[in-house]
Write an enzyme that holds these catalytic residues in place. Structure first.
Site, PDB file in Angstrom:
ATOM      1  N   GLU A   1      -0.095   1.131  -6.486  1.00 58.86           N
ATOM      2  CA  GLU A   1       0.715   0.604  -5.380  1.00 58.86           C
ATOM      3  C   GLU A   1       0.873  -0.915  -5.469  1.00 58.86           C
ATOM      4  O   GLU A   1       1.942  -1.439  -5.175  1.00 58.86           O
ATOM      5  CB  GLU A   1       0.122   1.007  -4.028  1.00 58.86           C
ATOM      6  CG  GLU A   1       0.314   2.461  -3.678  1.00 58.86           C
ATOM      7  CD  GLU A   1       1.750   2.836  -3.335  1.00 58.86           C
ATOM      8  OE1 GLU A   1       2.586   1.935  -3.070  1.00 58.86           O
ATOM      9  OE2 GLU A   1       2.049   4.043  -3.328  1.00 58.86           O
TER      10      GLU A   1
ATOM     11  N   GLU B   1       4.660  -2.305  -5.746  1.00 54.81           N
ATOM     12  CA  GLU B   1       5.234  -3.032  -4.623  1.00 54.81           C
ATOM     13  C   GLU B   1       5.284  -4.544  -4.822  1.00 54.81           C
ATOM     14  O   GLU B   1       6.074  -5.213  -4.168  1.00 54.81           O
ATOM     15  CB  GLU B   1       4.490  -2.691  -3.330  1.00 54.81           C
ATOM     16  CG  GLU B   1       4.695  -1.242  -2.938  1.00 54.81           C
ATOM     17  CD  GLU B   1       4.289  -0.924  -1.519  1.00 54.81           C
ATOM     18  OE1 GLU B   1       3.736  -1.809  -0.826  1.00 54.81           O
ATOM     19  OE2 GLU B   1       4.522   0.219  -1.103  1.00 54.81           O
TER      20      GLU B   1
ATOM     21  N   GLU C   1      11.358  -8.307  -0.108  1.00 55.82           N
ATOM     22  CA  GLU C   1      10.862  -9.645  -0.441  1.00 55.82           C
ATOM     23  C   GLU C   1       9.343  -9.606  -0.575  1.00 55.82           C
ATOM     24  O   GLU C   1       8.670  -8.795   0.058  1.00 55.82           O
ATOM     25  CB  GLU C   1      11.270 -10.591   0.694  1.00 55.82           C
ATOM     26  CG  GLU C   1      10.969 -12.041   0.492  1.00 55.82           C
ATOM     27  CD  GLU C   1      11.430 -12.892   1.679  1.00 55.82           C
ATOM     28  OE1 GLU C   1      11.109 -14.092   1.652  1.00 55.82           O
ATOM     29  OE2 GLU C   1      12.070 -12.376   2.612  1.00 55.82           O
TER      30      GLU C   1
ATOM     31  N   PRO D   1      -3.780   7.948  15.278  1.00 59.01           N
ATOM     32  CA  PRO D   1      -2.571   8.739  15.037  1.00 59.01           C
ATOM     33  C   PRO D   1      -1.275   7.939  15.130  1.00 59.01           C
ATOM     34  O   PRO D   1      -0.287   8.291  14.499  1.00 59.01           O
ATOM     35  CB  PRO D   1      -2.624   9.815  16.125  1.00 59.01           C
ATOM     36  CG  PRO D   1      -4.064   9.930  16.462  1.00 59.01           C
ATOM     37  CD  PRO D   1      -4.641   8.553  16.299  1.00 59.01           C
ATOM     38  N   ASP D   2      -1.284   6.837  15.868  1.00 59.00           N
ATOM     39  CA  ASP D   2      -0.061   6.059  16.037  1.00 59.00           C
ATOM     40  C   ASP D   2      -0.041   4.775  15.199  1.00 59.00           C
ATOM     41  O   ASP D   2       0.814   3.927  15.377  1.00 59.00           O
ATOM     42  CB  ASP D   2       0.140   5.707  17.515  1.00 59.00           C
ATOM     43  CG  ASP D   2      -1.007   4.867  18.079  1.00 59.00           C
ATOM     44  OD1 ASP D   2      -2.055   4.706  17.410  1.00 59.00           O
ATOM     45  OD2 ASP D   2      -0.849   4.358  19.207  1.00 59.00           O
TER      46      ASP D   2
ATOM     47  N   GLY E   1       0.834  -1.201   0.000  1.00 58.74           N
ATOM     48  CA  GLY E   1       0.000   0.000   0.000  1.00 58.74           C
ATOM     49  C   GLY E   1       0.860   1.239   0.000  1.00 58.74           C
ATOM     50  O   GLY E   1       2.089   1.162  -0.027  1.00 58.74           O
TER      51      GLY E   1
END
Length: 151
Positions: free
Chosen positions: A65, A69, A118, A87-88, A49
């Site tokens: 994405e 990726e 990988e 927020p964390d 992502g």
């Protein structure tokens, strides 16, 4: 490298004072396996992502994405798993992630060698649960439980 990233975080916080919007993708291969990427910065497995670029919508970001990726092609977006905004949830910045399940096909290939070391497809019973980056353990649990979460 860590000090540079801390500086960048500080500048982003000063400039924007708003969370960054992004996507997290749960890619399902035709055989039912789930694709994870190993992050270079932490060495942890996680879901692919990234950040929504200016001028993109969520579906385009998911397609871009996924290809960047994993090398995989988006077949279709199947369902919204949730929107995660704590927020964390991302140790680097305050980000809001729209999490979707997708059908994917093609050959897995590390294309973004700066971020990804990988790629591997896991059967559900073999997922490395409990040690995923960010809040991807929670996202995968919500997906596997069949719930849609706003958090």
């Amino acid at each position: 490298m860590l000090r540079l990233w801390q500086f960048i975080q500080t500048v982003l916080g000063i400039l924007f004072h708003h969370p960054i919007a992004g996507t997290t993708i749960i890619p399902i291969l035709p055989d039912g396996r789930i694709v994870l990427i190993r992050r270079r910065d932490t060495g942890q497995w996680g879901l692919p992502g990234g950040i929504v670029n200016w001028g993109e919508d969520i579906p385009l970001t998911v397609e871009r994405e996924l290809a960047e990726e994993t090398g995989l092609e988006l077949v279709k977006i199947c369902r919204l798993v949730g929107v995660y905004s704590a927020p964390d949830r991302d140790p680097r910045v305050h980000s809001i992630s729209v999490v979707v399940e997708v059908e994917a096909q093609g050959t897995m290939e590390v294309r973004d060698t700066l971020e990804i070391s990988e790629i591997q497809a896991f059967a559900i019973e073999s997922l490395p649960k409990g040690h995923l980056s960010h809040d991807h353990d929670r996202q995968l649990k919500d997906y596997l439980d069949g719930v849609t979460t706003i958090a």
